[in-house]
Design a protein around this motif. Structure first.
Motif, PDB file in Angstrom:
ATOM      1  N   ALA A   1      -3.099 -14.951  -2.732  1.00  0.00           N
ATOM      2  CA  ALA A   1      -1.829 -15.401  -2.172  1.00  0.00           C
ATOM      3  C   ALA A   1      -1.495 -16.839  -2.566  1.00  0.00           C
ATOM      4  O   ALA A   1      -0.320 -17.192  -2.648  1.00  0.00           O
ATOM      5  CB  ALA A   1      -1.862 -15.269  -0.650  1.00  0.00           C
ATOM      6  N   SER A   2      -2.509 -17.652  -2.831  1.00  0.00           N
ATOM      7  CA  SER A   2      -2.247 -19.059  -3.142  1.00  0.00           C
ATOM      8  C   SER A   2      -1.632 -19.254  -4.526  1.00  0.00           C
ATOM      9  O   SER A   2      -1.103 -20.323  -4.824  1.00  0.00           O
ATOM     10  CB  SER A   2      -3.527 -19.875  -3.027  1.00  0.00           C
ATOM     11  OG  SER A   2      -4.430 -19.531  -4.061  1.00  0.00           O
ATOM     12  N   ALA A   3      -1.676 -18.258  -5.363  1.00  0.00           N
ATOM     13  CA  ALA A   3      -1.160 -18.387  -6.725  1.00  0.00           C
ATOM     14  C   ALA A   3       0.362 -18.386  -6.785  1.00  0.00           C
ATOM     15  O   ALA A   3       0.947 -18.804  -7.782  1.00  0.00           O
ATOM     16  CB  ALA A   3      -1.720 -17.261  -7.590  1.00  0.00           C
ATOM     17  N   PHE A   4       1.029 -17.921  -5.705  1.00  0.00           N
ATOM     18  CA  PHE A   4       2.480 -17.763  -5.719  1.00  0.00           C
ATOM     19  C   PHE A   4       3.076 -18.117  -4.362  1.00  0.00           C
ATOM     20  O   PHE A   4       2.402 -18.031  -3.345  1.00  0.00           O
ATOM     21  CB  PHE A   4       2.854 -16.298  -6.029  1.00  0.00           C
ATOM     22  CG  PHE A   4       2.218 -15.759  -7.270  1.00  0.00           C
ATOM     23  CD1 PHE A   4       2.748 -16.034  -8.515  1.00  0.00           C
ATOM     24  CD2 PHE A   4       1.069 -14.983  -7.193  1.00  0.00           C
ATOM     25  CE1 PHE A   4       2.153 -15.541  -9.667  1.00  0.00           C
ATOM     26  CE2 PHE A   4       0.466 -14.477  -8.333  1.00  0.00           C
ATOM     27  CZ  PHE A   4       1.016 -14.764  -9.578  1.00  0.00           C
TER      28      PHE A   4
ATOM     29  N   VAL B   1       5.455  -7.317  -3.159  1.00  0.00           N
ATOM     30  CA  VAL B   1       4.034  -7.274  -3.507  1.00  0.00           C
ATOM     31  C   VAL B   1       3.615  -5.826  -3.701  1.00  0.00           C
ATOM     32  O   VAL B   1       3.903  -4.971  -2.866  1.00  0.00           O
ATOM     33  CB  VAL B   1       3.187  -7.933  -2.394  1.00  0.00           C
ATOM     34  CG1 VAL B   1       1.706  -7.740  -2.648  1.00  0.00           C
ATOM     35  CG2 VAL B   1       3.528  -9.411  -2.266  1.00  0.00           C
ATOM     36  N   LEU B   2       2.937  -5.571  -4.810  1.00  0.00           N
ATOM     37  CA  LEU B   2       2.358  -4.260  -5.080  1.00  0.00           C
ATOM     38  C   LEU B   2       0.845  -4.413  -4.956  1.00  0.00           C
ATOM     39  O   LEU B   2       0.229  -5.191  -5.680  1.00  0.00           O
ATOM     40  CB  LEU B   2       2.726  -3.778  -6.478  1.00  0.00           C
ATOM     41  CG  LEU B   2       2.108  -2.449  -6.920  1.00  0.00           C
ATOM     42  CD1 LEU B   2       2.594  -1.303  -6.032  1.00  0.00           C
ATOM     43  CD2 LEU B   2       2.455  -2.173  -8.378  1.00  0.00           C
ATOM     44  N   ASP B   3       0.257  -3.685  -4.024  1.00  0.00           N
ATOM     45  CA  ASP B   3      -1.175  -3.771  -3.750  1.00  0.00           C
ATOM     46  C   ASP B   3      -1.831  -2.468  -4.192  1.00  0.00           C
ATOM     47  O   ASP B   3      -1.731  -1.446  -3.523  1.00  0.00           O
ATOM     48  CB  ASP B   3      -1.386  -4.012  -2.248  1.00  0.00           C
ATOM     49  CG  ASP B   3      -2.835  -4.261  -1.860  1.00  0.00           C
ATOM     50  OD1 ASP B   3      -3.704  -4.265  -2.756  1.00  0.00           O
ATOM     51  OD2 ASP B   3      -3.084  -4.457  -0.657  1.00  0.00           O
TER      52      ASP B   3
ATOM     53  N   LYS C   1      -1.505  -6.731   3.612  1.00  0.00           N
ATOM     54  CA  LYS C   1      -0.169  -6.792   4.230  1.00  0.00           C
ATOM     55  C   LYS C   1      -0.229  -7.601   5.524  1.00  0.00           C
ATOM     56  O   LYS C   1       0.609  -8.476   5.770  1.00  0.00           O
ATOM     57  CB  LYS C   1       0.349  -5.376   4.485  1.00  0.00           C
ATOM     58  CG  LYS C   1       1.556  -5.271   5.395  1.00  0.00           C
ATOM     59  CD  LYS C   1       2.810  -5.802   4.763  1.00  0.00           C
ATOM     60  CE  LYS C   1       4.022  -5.419   5.600  1.00  0.00           C
ATOM     61  NZ  LYS C   1       5.001  -6.493   5.697  1.00  0.00           N
ATOM     62  N   HIS C   2      -1.223  -7.313   6.342  1.00  0.00           N
ATOM     63  CA  HIS C   2      -1.392  -8.056   7.596  1.00  0.00           C
ATOM     64  C   HIS C   2      -1.613  -9.546   7.304  1.00  0.00           C
ATOM     65  O   HIS C   2      -1.016 -10.408   7.946  1.00  0.00           O
ATOM     66  CB  HIS C   2      -2.569  -7.472   8.383  1.00  0.00           C
ATOM     67  CG  HIS C   2      -2.814  -8.141   9.672  1.00  0.00           C
ATOM     68  ND1 HIS C   2      -1.962  -8.022  10.751  1.00  0.00           N
ATOM     69  CD2 HIS C   2      -3.804  -8.958  10.072  1.00  0.00           C
ATOM     70  CE1 HIS C   2      -2.425  -8.733  11.748  1.00  0.00           C
ATOM     71  NE2 HIS C   2      -3.550  -9.316  11.363  1.00  0.00           N
ATOM     72  N   PHE C   3      -2.446  -9.849   6.324  1.00  0.00           N
ATOM     73  CA  PHE C   3      -2.709 -11.223   5.909  1.00  0.00           C
ATOM     74  C   PHE C   3      -1.407 -11.912   5.480  1.00  0.00           C
ATOM     75  O   PHE C   3      -1.119 -13.032   5.891  1.00  0.00           O
ATOM     76  CB  PHE C   3      -3.713 -11.227   4.760  1.00  0.00           C
ATOM     77  CG  PHE C   3      -4.013 -12.565   4.184  1.00  0.00           C
ATOM     78  CD1 PHE C   3      -5.075 -13.317   4.656  1.00  0.00           C
ATOM     79  CD2 PHE C   3      -3.254 -13.083   3.140  1.00  0.00           C
ATOM     80  CE1 PHE C   3      -5.362 -14.562   4.113  1.00  0.00           C
ATOM     81  CE2 PHE C   3      -3.529 -14.321   2.595  1.00  0.00           C
ATOM     82  CZ  PHE C   3      -4.591 -15.074   3.084  1.00  0.00           C
TER      83      PHE C   3
ATOM     84  N   GLY D   1       9.434 -12.254   5.061  1.00  0.00           N
ATOM     85  CA  GLY D   1      10.243 -11.422   4.188  1.00  0.00           C
ATOM     86  C   GLY D   1       9.497 -10.742   3.067  1.00  0.00           C
ATOM     87  O   GLY D   1      10.091 -10.391   2.045  1.00  0.00           O
ATOM     88  N   VAL D   2       8.199 -10.516   3.209  1.00  0.00           N
ATOM     89  CA  VAL D   2       7.426  -9.864   2.158  1.00  0.00           C
ATOM     90  C   VAL D   2       7.680  -8.364   2.191  1.00  0.00           C
ATOM     91  O   VAL D   2       7.530  -7.712   3.212  1.00  0.00           O
ATOM     92  CB  VAL D   2       5.908 -10.131   2.323  1.00  0.00           C
ATOM     93  CG1 VAL D   2       5.109  -9.337   1.300  1.00  0.00           C
ATOM     94  CG2 VAL D   2       5.610 -11.608   2.206  1.00  0.00           C
ATOM     95  N   SER D   3       8.107  -7.833   1.060  1.00  0.00           N
ATOM     96  CA  SER D   3       8.264  -6.388   0.887  1.00  0.00           C
ATOM     97  C   SER D   3       6.988  -5.887   0.216  1.00  0.00           C
ATOM     98  O   SER D   3       6.653  -6.324  -0.891  1.00  0.00           O
ATOM     99  CB  SER D   3       9.487  -6.093   0.025  1.00  0.00           C
ATOM    100  OG  SER D   3       9.610  -4.725  -0.210  1.00  0.00           O
ATOM    101  N   TYR D   4       6.293  -4.993   0.877  1.00  0.00           N
ATOM    102  CA  TYR D   4       4.943  -4.596   0.469  1.00  0.00           C
ATOM    103  C   TYR D   4       4.903  -3.118   0.135  1.00  0.00           C
ATOM    104  O   TYR D   4       5.360  -2.278   0.907  1.00  0.00           O
ATOM    105  CB  TYR D   4       3.992  -4.894   1.624  1.00  0.00           C
ATOM    106  CG  TYR D   4       2.567  -4.457   1.425  1.00  0.00           C
ATOM    107  CD1 TYR D   4       1.612  -5.345   0.959  1.00  0.00           C
ATOM    108  CD2 TYR D   4       2.159  -3.167   1.738  1.00  0.00           C
ATOM    109  CE1 TYR D   4       0.276  -4.958   0.798  1.00  0.00           C
ATOM    110  CE2 TYR D   4       0.836  -2.773   1.584  1.00  0.00           C
ATOM    111  CZ  TYR D   4      -0.094  -3.670   1.113  1.00  0.00           C
ATOM    112  OH  TYR D   4      -1.395  -3.287   0.962  1.00  0.00           O
TER     113      TYR D   4
END
Length: 113
Positions: free
Chosen positions: A43-46, A53-55, A64-66, A73-76
């Motif tokens: 997560a720190s890279a961006f 986010v595609l996991d 997702k919880h993290f 506004g994160v779309s996961y």
């Protein structure tokens, strides 16, 4: 991903599911802290505010919880090969309109829809 690789992944997680009681161990993490360290590095890279986010290999969607604790506004979208993991992730985030889950091999999933 070839069939042998899929079978190896399924076997690994099936064995762990029988051998370990905790979710993080079933998913292959040594400790909950090791999971959080990896999430933090990713997560720190961006700047993930309002990001998509595609996991791949999302497990129970702990990432997702993290993300929800740190960004807005994160779309996961999580992709998971293991049915039990994918169903549990979808159950945990059933009321979250910004979370979606795909059961299947990430290399064969059509993401253009």
């Amino acid at each position: 991903m070839n069939l042998l690789t899929q079978a190896q992944i399924i076997r690994f997680h099936t064995d762990r599911s029988h051998d370990y009681p905790s979710d993080y161990q079933k998913l292959g993490w040594r400790t909950p802290e090791s999971q959080l360290i990896r999430f933090g590095i990713l997560a720190s890279a961006f700047d993930l505010n309002n990001a998509s986010v595609l996991d791949v290999g999302c497990g129970y969607a702990d990432f997702k919880h993290f993300l929800d604790k740190r960004y807005s506004g994160v779309s996961y979208t999580g992709i998971e090969l293991m049915p039990d993991f994918a169903y549990e992730a979808a159950r945990r985030f059933a009321s979250d309109r910004f979370a979606s889950f795909i059961l299947g091999d990430f290399s064969a999933v059509d993401l253009t829809e």
